[in-house]
Design a protein around this motif. Structure first.
Motif, PDB file in Angstrom:
ATOM      1  N   ALA A   5      -2.263 -24.018  18.086  1.00  0.00           N
ATOM      2  CA  ALA A   5      -2.308 -23.197  16.874  1.00  0.00           C
ATOM      3  C   ALA A   5      -3.454 -23.599  15.948  1.00  0.00           C
ATOM      4  O   ALA A   5      -3.818 -22.843  15.047  1.00  0.00           O
ATOM      5  CB  ALA A   5      -0.983 -23.290  16.122  1.00  0.00           C
ATOM      6  N   VAL A   6      -4.023 -24.782  16.146  1.00  0.00           N
ATOM      7  CA  VAL A   6      -5.199 -25.188  15.371  1.00  0.00           C
ATOM      8  C   VAL A   6      -6.304 -24.152  15.508  1.00  0.00           C
ATOM      9  O   VAL A   6      -6.991 -23.801  14.537  1.00  0.00           O
ATOM     10  CB  VAL A   6      -5.712 -26.575  15.832  1.00  0.00           C
ATOM     11  N   VAL A   7      -6.474 -23.646  16.736  1.00  0.00           N
ATOM     12  CA  VAL A   7      -7.535 -22.672  17.000  1.00  0.00           C
ATOM     13  C   VAL A   7      -7.331 -21.419  16.152  1.00  0.00           C
ATOM     14  O   VAL A   7      -8.273 -20.888  15.551  1.00  0.00           O
ATOM     15  CB  VAL A   7      -7.559 -22.312  18.498  1.00  0.00           C
ATOM     16  N   ALA A   8      -6.102 -20.941  16.069  1.00  0.00           N
ATOM     17  CA  ALA A   8      -5.827 -19.693  15.360  1.00  0.00           C
ATOM     18  C   ALA A   8      -5.976 -19.846  13.852  1.00  0.00           C
ATOM     19  O   ALA A   8      -6.583 -19.003  13.185  1.00  0.00           O
ATOM     20  CB  ALA A   8      -4.420 -19.208  15.709  1.00  0.00           C
ATOM     21  N   PHE A   9      -5.425 -20.933  13.285  1.00  0.00           N
ATOM     22  CA  PHE A   9      -5.346 -21.047  11.830  1.00  0.00           C
ATOM     23  C   PHE A   9      -6.482 -21.859  11.202  1.00  0.00           C
ATOM     24  O   PHE A   9      -6.686 -21.766   9.991  1.00  0.00           O
ATOM     25  CB  PHE A   9      -3.999 -21.658  11.427  1.00  0.00           C
ATOM     26  N   CYS A  10      -7.195 -22.632  11.993  1.00  0.00           N
ATOM     27  CA  CYS A  10      -8.279 -23.442  11.428  1.00  0.00           C
ATOM     28  C   CYS A  10      -9.658 -23.020  11.914  1.00  0.00           C
ATOM     29  O   CYS A  10     -10.663 -23.388  11.304  1.00  0.00           O
ATOM     30  CB  CYS A  10      -8.055 -24.919  11.759  1.00  0.00           C
ATOM     31  N   GLU A  11      -9.729 -22.255  13.001  1.00  0.00           N
ATOM     32  CA  GLU A  11     -11.019 -21.835  13.545  1.00  0.00           C
ATOM     33  C   GLU A  11     -11.140 -20.320  13.658  1.00  0.00           C
ATOM     34  O   GLU A  11     -12.226 -19.772  13.503  1.00  0.00           O
ATOM     35  CB  GLU A  11     -11.228 -22.461  14.936  1.00  0.00           C
ATOM     36  N   GLY A  12     -10.032 -19.653  13.956  1.00  0.00           N
ATOM     37  CA  GLY A  12     -10.068 -18.223  14.218  1.00  0.00           C
ATOM     38  C   GLY A  12      -9.839 -17.366  12.986  1.00  0.00           C
ATOM     39  O   GLY A  12      -9.861 -17.840  11.841  1.00  0.00           O
ATOM     40  N   ILE A  13      -9.575 -16.097  13.221  1.00  0.00           N
ATOM     41  CA  ILE A  13      -9.477 -15.112  12.151  1.00  0.00           C
ATOM     42  C   ILE A  13      -8.310 -15.387  11.202  1.00  0.00           C
ATOM     43  O   ILE A  13      -8.386 -15.081  10.005  1.00  0.00           O
ATOM     44  CB  ILE A  13      -9.376 -13.703  12.770  1.00  0.00           C
ATOM     45  N   LEU A  14      -7.235 -15.987  11.700  1.00  0.00           N
ATOM     46  CA  LEU A  14      -6.069 -16.215  10.845  1.00  0.00           C
ATOM     47  C   LEU A  14      -6.346 -17.182   9.697  1.00  0.00           C
ATOM     48  O   LEU A  14      -5.576 -17.227   8.732  1.00  0.00           O
ATOM     49  CB  LEU A  14      -4.891 -16.721  11.684  1.00  0.00           C
ATOM     50  N   GLN A  15      -7.451 -17.938   9.785  1.00  0.00           N
ATOM     51  CA  GLN A  15      -7.767 -18.820   8.658  1.00  0.00           C
ATOM     52  C   GLN A  15      -8.039 -18.020   7.392  1.00  0.00           C
ATOM     53  O   GLN A  15      -7.817 -18.512   6.273  1.00  0.00           O
ATOM     54  CB  GLN A  15      -8.962 -19.706   8.986  1.00  0.00           C
ATOM     55  N   TYR A  16      -8.480 -16.764   7.560  1.00  0.00           N
ATOM     56  CA  TYR A  16      -8.764 -15.932   6.391  1.00  0.00           C
ATOM     57  C   TYR A  16      -7.502 -15.325   5.788  1.00  0.00           C
ATOM     58  O   TYR A  16      -7.549 -14.760   4.699  1.00  0.00           O
ATOM     59  CB  TYR A  16      -9.744 -14.823   6.772  1.00  0.00           C
ATOM     60  N   GLY A  17      -6.397 -15.447   6.502  1.00  0.00           N
ATOM     61  CA  GLY A  17      -5.128 -14.962   5.981  1.00  0.00           C
ATOM     62  C   GLY A  17      -4.188 -16.089   5.622  1.00  0.00           C
ATOM     63  O   GLY A  17      -2.972 -15.889   5.553  1.00  0.00           O
ATOM     64  N   THR A  18      -4.747 -17.284   5.387  1.00  0.00           N
ATOM     65  CA  THR A  18      -3.943 -18.462   5.065  1.00  0.00           C
ATOM     66  C   THR A  18      -4.105 -18.827   3.595  1.00  0.00           C
ATOM     67  O   THR A  18      -5.209 -18.785   3.059  1.00  0.00           O
ATOM     68  CB  THR A  18      -4.369 -19.651   5.958  1.00  0.00           C
ATOM     69  N   ALA A  19      -3.007 -19.188   2.957  1.00  0.00           N
ATOM     70  CA  ALA A  19      -2.997 -19.486   1.514  1.00  0.00           C
ATOM     71  C   ALA A  19      -3.469 -20.923   1.263  1.00  0.00           C
ATOM     72  O   ALA A  19      -2.688 -21.795   0.875  1.00  0.00           O
ATOM     73  CB  ALA A  19      -1.599 -19.268   0.943  1.00  0.00           C
ATOM     74  N   TRP A  20      -4.746 -21.171   1.466  1.00  0.00           N
ATOM     75  CA  TRP A  20      -5.281 -22.522   1.355  1.00  0.00           C
ATOM     76  C   TRP A  20      -5.096 -23.098  -0.056  1.00  0.00           C
ATOM     77  O   TRP A  20      -4.797 -24.277  -0.212  1.00  0.00           O
ATOM     78  CB  TRP A  20      -6.761 -22.537   1.740  1.00  0.00           C
ATOM     79  N   GLU A  21      -5.260 -22.269  -1.074  1.00  0.00           N
ATOM     80  CA  GLU A  21      -5.128 -22.777  -2.439  1.00  0.00           C
ATOM     81  C   GLU A  21      -3.682 -23.186  -2.731  1.00  0.00           C
ATOM     82  O   GLU A  21      -3.433 -24.221  -3.368  1.00  0.00           O
ATOM     83  CB  GLU A  21      -5.591 -21.713  -3.443  1.00  0.00           C
TER      84      GLU A  21
END
Length: 360
Positions: free
Chosen positions: A237-253
């Motif tokens: 899942a690192v690939v999806a949420f830290c490298e792929g498109i899903l990182q742009y849909g993650t509430a990093w703040e």
């Protein structure tokens, strides 16, 4: 040149779809409520316990007994839906939302063929797959090959979705690990039911995207050979949420603020590093090699904007004897256009298994 342009078109389509789904403000992002506190700590401990799995450990699982109702019944096939209480232990059950305590399955099987002369494949859900229909459509044409289809509704999805969750956007990072851990337990119990109770001669497990990651984990941990068929899936899942498109849909703040409340000031880079560490628990290359790696077939897309090629090849390398089949397209277009390739992989994976010996 035309091939390159088409490949770029598929890749761009993934990013356009990702922008609409994950960068717009139409819905909250993933993990808008933070890490999950003590639940995350519990899940980290429980998932680490999976890695030293040895022959016979944690086996057999709880034998579930679904309560079935018939949806439709013809001369050649039958579709049933069943419910059962999740077989997760009390620790895991207490972490799951109440809505996820009852699991739901659909079961599409040919008639007039004894189970010991049939195969059955358990289909796990990809991100956003809240219903049975798509996976039943994938499995339906396999009836003529005497292959039954069982579809599991994931925790946090469909009728098992928590009231406060919007669509597939999980509220906490702990929910992602909890979804995976519970899916593994439920899938293992269902495979045990198909083998011990229903008596199927061969079994397989497949899934698309997130469902493929979970399928790979289950196939890895199952003590008898099953066909393992991850489609359009990363090794972690690192690939999806830290490298792929899903990182742009993650509430990093929101994740940064959650960490900052527990520690000193945190940068977004610190948050991303923490996410990588947590999601490294989903790295399937750390799981055991399946009992029959020849019956492992990955299907991957040449121009996938979500899943880079290197991720698929890492898992193939970790599981010598497994096979990768490439389709031309991106994540979205392959999901829509290449069901025939997925079905062929299911048939071929099952054909690489021996039939279970039947008592005289």
């Amino acid at each position: 040149m035309v091939t390159v342009n088409l490949g770029m078109l598929h890749y761009v389509l993934d990013h356009v779809y990702g922008a609409l789904m994950h960068r717009s403000k139409l819905s909250p992002p993933f993990f808008s409520r933070g890490w999950g506190g003590t639940k995350l700590e519990l899940l980290e401990r429980m998932i680490k316990q999976l890695f030293p799995e040895v022959e016979g450990q944690n086996w057999p699982p709880t034998l579930v007994q679904p309560i079935w109702r018939t949806v439709w019944d013809t001369k050649t096939a039958c579709l049933r839906e069943g419910v059962f209480r999740t077989p997760c232990d009390e620790q895991l059950l207490s972490a799951l939302p109440p809505e996820s305590h009852t699991a739901r399955v659909a079961f599409l099987a040919p008639k007039c063929v004894p189970p010991q002369k049939m195969a059955c494949v358990l289909h796990l859900a990809g991100t956003g797959d809240h219903s049975f229909e798509r996976r039943l459509r994938l499995g339906g044409p396999l009836l003529k090959e005497n292959i039954a289809t069982m579809v599991l509704e994931s925790p946090f999805y469909g009728q098992r979705r928590p009231m406060m969750q919007y669509g597939a956007k999980l509220l906490c990072v702990s929910d992602l690990l909890l979804l995976g851990r519970a899916t593994i337990e439920e899938a293992r119990s269902l495979l045990h039911w198909l083998d011990y109770e229903a008596g199927f001669g061969k079994m397989g497990i497949c899934g698309l995207s997130m469902g493929g990651v979970h399928a790979a984990m289950v196939g890895s941990l199952h003590p008898i050979p099953v066909a393992t068929l991850p489609f359009l899936s990363p090794h972690s899942a690192v690939v999806a949420f830290c490298e792929g498109i899903l990182q742009y849909g993650t509430a990093w703040e929101a994740l940064r603020e959650d960490l900052a409340a527990q520690k000193t000031a945190m940068t977004l880079e610190d948050v991303r590093e923490r996410m990588r560490n947590v999601l490294s628990l989903t790295d399937v290359t750390r799981f055991p090699i399946p009992k029959n790696p020849d019956a492992v077939i990955f299907v991957a897309a040449t121009d996938d904007g979500y899943i880079p090629k290197h991720s698929v090849l890492e898992l193939q390398k970790a599981w010598p004897g497994s096979e990768v089949r490439w389709v031309k397209g991106g994540h979205v277009s392959s999901f829509l256009l290449h069901n025939d390739v997925f079905r062929r992989a299911i048939i071929d994976g099952l054909n690489r298994l021996e039939w279970k010996e039947c008592p005289l």
